[in-house]
Design a protein around this motif. Structure first.
Motif, PDB file in Angstrom:
ATOM      1  N   ASP A  62      -8.062   3.092   1.855  1.00 18.05           N
ATOM      2  CA  ASP A  62      -6.844   4.016   2.269  1.00 18.05           C
ATOM      3  C   ASP A  62      -5.577   3.418   1.509  1.00 18.05           C
ATOM      4  OD1 ASP A  62      -7.956   5.928   4.432  1.00 18.05           O
ATOM      5  OD2 ASP A  62      -8.455   4.229   5.365  1.00 18.05           O
ATOM      6  N   PHE A  63      -5.617   2.029   1.312  1.00 13.91           N
ATOM      7  CA  PHE A  63      -4.536   1.207   0.852  1.00 13.91           C
ATOM      8  C   PHE A  63      -4.421   2.092  -0.703  1.00 13.91           C
ATOM      9  CE2 PHE A  63      -2.734  -2.190  -1.694  1.00 13.91           C
ATOM     10  CZ  PHE A  63      -1.761  -2.171  -1.301  1.00 13.91           C
ATOM     11  N   GLN A  64      -5.552   1.740  -1.147  1.00  9.72           N
ATOM     12  CA  GLN A  64      -5.470   2.278  -2.659  1.00  9.72           C
ATOM     13  C   GLN A  64      -5.320   3.523  -2.809  1.00  9.72           C
ATOM     14  OE1 GLN A  64      -9.228   0.852  -4.759  1.00  9.72           O
ATOM     15  NE2 GLN A  64      -8.862  -1.224  -4.445  1.00  9.72           N
ATOM     16  N   ARG A  65      -5.719   4.485  -1.916  1.00  8.54           N
ATOM     17  CA  ARG A  65      -5.293   5.906  -2.109  1.00  8.54           C
ATOM     18  C   ARG A  65      -3.809   6.081  -2.012  1.00  8.54           C
ATOM     19  NH1 ARG A  65      -8.136   7.492   2.134  1.00  8.54           N
ATOM     20  NH2 ARG A  65     -10.130   7.311   0.702  1.00  8.54           N
ATOM     21  N   GLY A  66      -3.196   5.556  -1.110  1.00  9.56           N
ATOM     22  CA  GLY A  66      -1.682   5.408  -0.986  1.00  9.56           C
ATOM     23  C   GLY A  66      -1.046   4.935  -2.051  1.00  9.56           C
ATOM     24  N   PHE A  67      -1.606   3.769  -2.768  1.00  8.14           N
ATOM     25  CA  PHE A  67      -1.069   2.932  -4.039  1.00  8.14           C
ATOM     26  C   PHE A  67      -1.107   4.034  -5.216  1.00  8.14           C
ATOM     27  CE2 PHE A  67      -1.058  -0.134  -7.062  1.00  8.14           C
ATOM     28  CZ  PHE A  67       0.077  -0.991  -6.625  1.00  8.14           C
ATOM     29  N   ALA A  68      -2.512   4.555  -5.261  1.00  9.68           N
ATOM     30  CA  ALA A  68      -2.664   5.491  -6.370  1.00  9.68           C
ATOM     31  C   ALA A  68      -1.828   6.862  -6.499  1.00  9.68           C
ATOM     32  CB  ALA A  68      -4.063   5.971  -6.367  1.00  9.68           C
ATOM     33  N   GLY A  69      -1.542   7.354  -5.056  1.00 11.07           N
ATOM     34  CA  GLY A  69      -0.813   8.464  -5.043  1.00 11.07           C
ATOM     35  C   GLY A  69       0.847   8.058  -5.321  1.00 11.07           C
ATOM     36  N   ASN A  70       1.361   6.944  -5.084  1.00  8.63           N
ATOM     37  CA  ASN A  70       2.445   6.543  -5.347  1.00  8.63           C
ATOM     38  C   ASN A  70       2.702   6.305  -6.752  1.00  8.63           C
ATOM     39  OD1 ASN A  70       3.172   6.497  -2.578  1.00  8.63           O
ATOM     40  ND2 ASN A  70       2.968   4.364  -2.348  1.00  8.63           N
ATOM     41  N   GLY A  71       1.577   5.960  -7.430  1.00  8.26           N
ATOM     42  CA  GLY A  71       1.616   5.602  -8.972  1.00  8.26           C
ATOM     43  C   GLY A  71       1.866   6.894  -9.620  1.00  8.26           C
ATOM     44  N   VAL A  72       1.137   8.051  -9.308  1.00 11.75           N
ATOM     45  CA  VAL A  72       1.020   9.267  -9.805  1.00 11.75           C
ATOM     46  C   VAL A  72       2.458   9.917  -9.597  1.00 11.75           C
ATOM     47  CG1 VAL A  72       0.289  11.585  -9.446  1.00 11.75           C
ATOM     48  CG2 VAL A  72      -1.370   9.890  -9.575  1.00 11.75           C
ATOM     49  N   TRP A  73       3.151   9.564  -8.473  1.00 11.87           N
ATOM     50  CA  TRP A  73       4.407  10.087  -8.370  1.00 11.87           C
ATOM     51  C   TRP A  73       5.552   9.469  -9.109  1.00 11.87           C
ATOM     52  CZ3 TRP A  73       7.698  13.777  -7.324  1.00 11.87           C
ATOM     53  CH2 TRP A  73       8.986  13.694  -6.921  1.00 11.87           C
ATOM     54  N   ILE A  74       5.462   8.165  -9.217  1.00  8.85           N
ATOM     55  CA  ILE A  74       6.329   7.523 -10.208  1.00  8.85           C
ATOM     56  C   ILE A  74       6.129   7.765 -11.577  1.00  8.85           C
ATOM     57  CG2 ILE A  74       6.980   5.312 -11.268  1.00  8.85           C
ATOM     58  CD1 ILE A  74       5.963   4.112  -8.529  1.00  8.85           C
ATOM     59  N   SER A  75       4.953   8.398 -12.210  1.00 12.04           N
ATOM     60  CA  SER A  75       4.610   8.682 -13.381  1.00 12.04           C
ATOM     61  C   SER A  75       5.154  10.046 -13.574  1.00 12.04           C
ATOM     62  CB  SER A  75       3.113   8.758 -13.544  1.00 12.04           C
ATOM     63  OG  SER A  75       2.524   7.527 -13.461  1.00 12.04           O
ATOM     64  N   ALA A  76       5.046  10.969 -12.706  1.00 15.83           N
ATOM     65  CA  ALA A  76       5.427  12.365 -12.810  1.00 15.83           C
ATOM     66  C   ALA A  76       7.253  12.371 -12.659  1.00 15.83           C
ATOM     67  CB  ALA A  76       5.040  13.158 -11.399  1.00 15.83           C
TER      68      ALA A  76
END
Length: 231
Positions: free
Chosen positions: A85-99
């Protein structure tokens, strides 16, 4: 991207940090080009013209991604959560920062093509919108941290406790087990004293193997976890 899917694979945290670091470097590079500094506030006077220069489809896509990122964050940090779950949130935040970085860079590129006297300027309404939006996001994040119930579960330990003590009655009330940060926290969904005593009897030997004492907590999934006793 597979990490974003429920039940998706977990990857070593060292691997997680590498793409996030690259994303961060790209983002601060865009901030330097747009804002004149790597860090700091992005004022509405600079953000609003960039936003106005974007095509409607891009703005709609970024808005949808923001909603999905927020939903992913709350789902990944509420209730019983584990490393996945932590990695899922981490990855989602990374996608948002990239976008977000891509949006700013694309807006800056389109803005350069518009004559200086024809570029959109921020209005009083846009400043209020920016302020209210920023405060709203900050309040939502603070509420998530302070109000939403969440406990961390070390899945390997959880499953080991279930297997080792499957014949004991307290195991059916086991919600989570957390051994992170040199702790040993066991979360139950019942505050029954007899159940606590039985759990402590089982957990003392296991806690000795870990070199730490067991702490029992009550967690019903609705309220913040509350400490019951130490074993």
């Amino acid at each position: 991207m597979d990490t974003l899917l429920p039940g998706g694979p977990r990857i070593p945290m060292g691997v997680v940090v590498v793409p996030f670091a690259l994303t961060f470097v790209c983002f601060v590079g865009v901030m330097k080009a747009v804002n004149g500094s790597y860090f700091g506030q992005l004022p509405m006077a600079k953000f609003w013209p960039l936003l106005r220069a974007l095509p409607a489809a891009v703005k709609a896509g970024v808005a949808l991604l923001l909603v999905l990122t927020a939903a992913n964050y709350f789902l990944s940090t509420t209730g019983v959560t584990d490393e996945a779950d932590f990695q899922r949130g981490f990855a989602g935040n990374g996608v948002w920062i990239s976008a977000g970085a891509a949006m700013l860079a694309y807006g800056a590129m389109r803005l350069d093509r518009i004559p200086a006297d024809a570029r959109p300027a921020p209005s009083a309404w846009s400043v209020r919108w920016w302020t209210i939006g920023t405060m709203g996001v900050g309040a939502a994040l603070a509420a998530a941290v302070l109000l939403l119930p969440q406990v961390h579960d070390t899945r390997e330990v959880h499953e080991e406790l279930r297997t080792r003590f499957e014949a004991r009655g307290w195991v059916s009330h086991l919600v989570a087990a957390d051994t992170s940060h040199n702790s040993f926290r066991v979360y139950l969904d019942s505050a029954d004293p007899a159940l606590q005593a039985e759990a402590c009897t089982s957990l003392r030997a296991y806690a000795t193997e870990l070199g730490r004492s067991a702490e029992l907590y009550l967690f019903d999934g609705v309220h913040k976890a509350s400490r019951l006793r130490s074993c």
